[in-house]
Design an enzyme around this catalytic site. Sequence first.
Site, PDB file in Angstrom:
ATOM      1  N   ASP A 113      -4.371  82.537  65.131  1.00 24.89           N
ATOM      2  CA  ASP A 113      -4.080  82.878  63.802  1.00 24.89           C
ATOM      3  C   ASP A 113      -5.521  83.284  63.011  1.00 24.89           C
ATOM      4  O   ASP A 113      -6.524  83.378  63.741  1.00 24.89           O
ATOM      5  CB  ASP A 113      -3.301  81.837  63.172  1.00 24.89           C
ATOM      6  CG  ASP A 113      -2.396  82.570  62.062  1.00 24.89           C
ATOM      7  OD1 ASP A 113      -2.580  83.601  61.392  1.00 24.89           O
ATOM      8  OD2 ASP A 113      -1.084  82.000  61.955  1.00 24.89           O
ATOM      9  N   GLU A 153       6.816  84.091  61.058  1.00 23.37           N
ATOM     10  CA  GLU A 153       5.955  83.125  60.623  1.00 23.37           C
ATOM     11  C   GLU A 153       5.819  82.856  59.279  1.00 23.37           C
ATOM     12  O   GLU A 153       5.773  81.675  58.635  1.00 23.37           O
ATOM     13  CB  GLU A 153       4.813  83.258  61.358  1.00 23.37           C
ATOM     14  CG  GLU A 153       3.716  82.173  61.133  1.00 23.37           C
ATOM     15  CD  GLU A 153       2.973  82.109  59.994  1.00 23.37           C
ATOM     16  OE1 GLU A 153       1.781  81.112  59.743  1.00 23.37           O
ATOM     17  OE2 GLU A 153       2.843  83.014  59.403  1.00 23.37           O
ATOM     18  N   GLU A 154       5.879  84.032  58.839  1.00 20.72           N
ATOM     19  CA  GLU A 154       5.610  84.095  57.203  1.00 20.72           C
ATOM     20  C   GLU A 154       6.686  83.588  56.153  1.00 20.72           C
ATOM     21  O   GLU A 154       6.216  83.337  55.278  1.00 20.72           O
ATOM     22  CB  GLU A 154       5.275  85.555  56.745  1.00 20.72           C
ATOM     23  CG  GLU A 154       4.084  86.153  57.414  1.00 20.72           C
ATOM     24  CD  GLU A 154       2.818  85.554  56.941  1.00 20.72           C
ATOM     25  OE1 GLU A 154       2.644  84.510  56.285  1.00 20.72           O
ATOM     26  OE2 GLU A 154       1.544  85.918  57.422  1.00 20.72           O
TER      27      GLU A 154
END
Length: 338
Positions: free
Chosen positions: A225, A202-203
Site C-alpha cells: 500500500d 479497501e477504501e
Amino acid sequence: MEQLMELCKMEGVSGFEFEVGNAVKGIFEKYCDFVEADTVGNVIGVIGRGRRRKVMIEAHLDEIGLMVQKIDEKGFVRFCEIGGINPATLPGAEVYIHGRERIFGVIGAKPPHLQTKEESTKNYKIEKMYIDTGFSADMLCDKIAVGDWITFVSKPSLLQNNRICAKSIDNRMGISCLIECMKRLKDTKTDFETVFLASVQEEVGCRGAKVGAYKIEPDFAIVVDVTHAETPYTESTDTVFPLGSGAAIAVGPSLNTALTQCIINTAKKREIPYKTEVCAANSGTDAWAIETTKKGIPCALISAPLKYMHTQVETVCLDDVKAVCDVICGAIEEGIHC
C-alpha cells in the site's frame, strides 16, 4: 512507469471497480498460471500452483470517489463521498458521472467576491457543494440517476526527480508492484505457490481483502500500500517519510514479527533502501483485515511514501516503488521463514 500511469488513468471507485478490474485480470493472465475474478470483484492470479507453501501478495485496486445523492430542480447534482475525502480539495474539480452515459461536470465554488466574511474563513462542506453539468434537470435525469458513481478527471503527469503525479496512485501503485513481481517471479523456482490478490473496496472497509484472504487461505501474506510522505503540510510529530527514502516496512503488534524481520533482513542483505514505519494500532490498510481472517494469517505491510493522499494530485517517487518490488521479490526468492 508506463504501467503505473496507465493504471491511474483507469476508473474504479470502491464498489464500481469494473473497468480497472477487467484490465487487471487481462494483465494477470499474461503472467500467471491461473487467474479468476471472485463474486465481489477481486482478481486473483497464481504462479506455481500446488507448491508446498502459499504466500499471498495483496494490494487494493479501488479508488476514492463520489456518488450522486440528488438532482435538484435546476439540474445541479448533489453528492456524497465514497472513501475519505478532504472537502477543501473539491471546489473547482472536474469529474465524470457514470450513468447511462458518462457525463462531464465541474464542482462549483462561490466566488470570493460574493462570500461573507464568515464564509471566507470556512471550508466548504460536501453537503453544500454541487456538480454543474450544464444540463437542465429533465435532460440530466435521462442520462444519470441517484446512486451513480463519480470519478475525478486527472491526467497522470511526470514531475522532476523521477516522480509521478496522478489520481488513484493509492493504490494503483500497489497493483503495479503486483504486476512487476509477477514478471520477476514467473520463471523463478521457489518453494511457494505465489497468489496475487487485487482486492476491491479497501477504501470503504477492507471488504475485498477479507473475502479474498478467506478464499485463498495463505500461510502468510504481504500487503502493499502507500503511506504518508513528508510535505510542507506535515508536522514534525507526524509519521511521514521523504520521497526517495525507499520502502516503508511496518512494525507493530498487529503485524507478524518474524515475517517482518525476514523482509527487513532481505532489505539489509540486498542493500535495498527502506525505512521502518511504526503501526502501534490499526494500520488503516488491508493488513488489518487479513491478519484476523480464518485462523489468523501472519501478515507484513510494505508501503511506498505518497504525497497528498486522497487528492487528484497524489505524488510518488518511482525509486520507492522499485524498492518495494525489490524487497518483496528478494524475500520470496530467498525463502521466507516465519
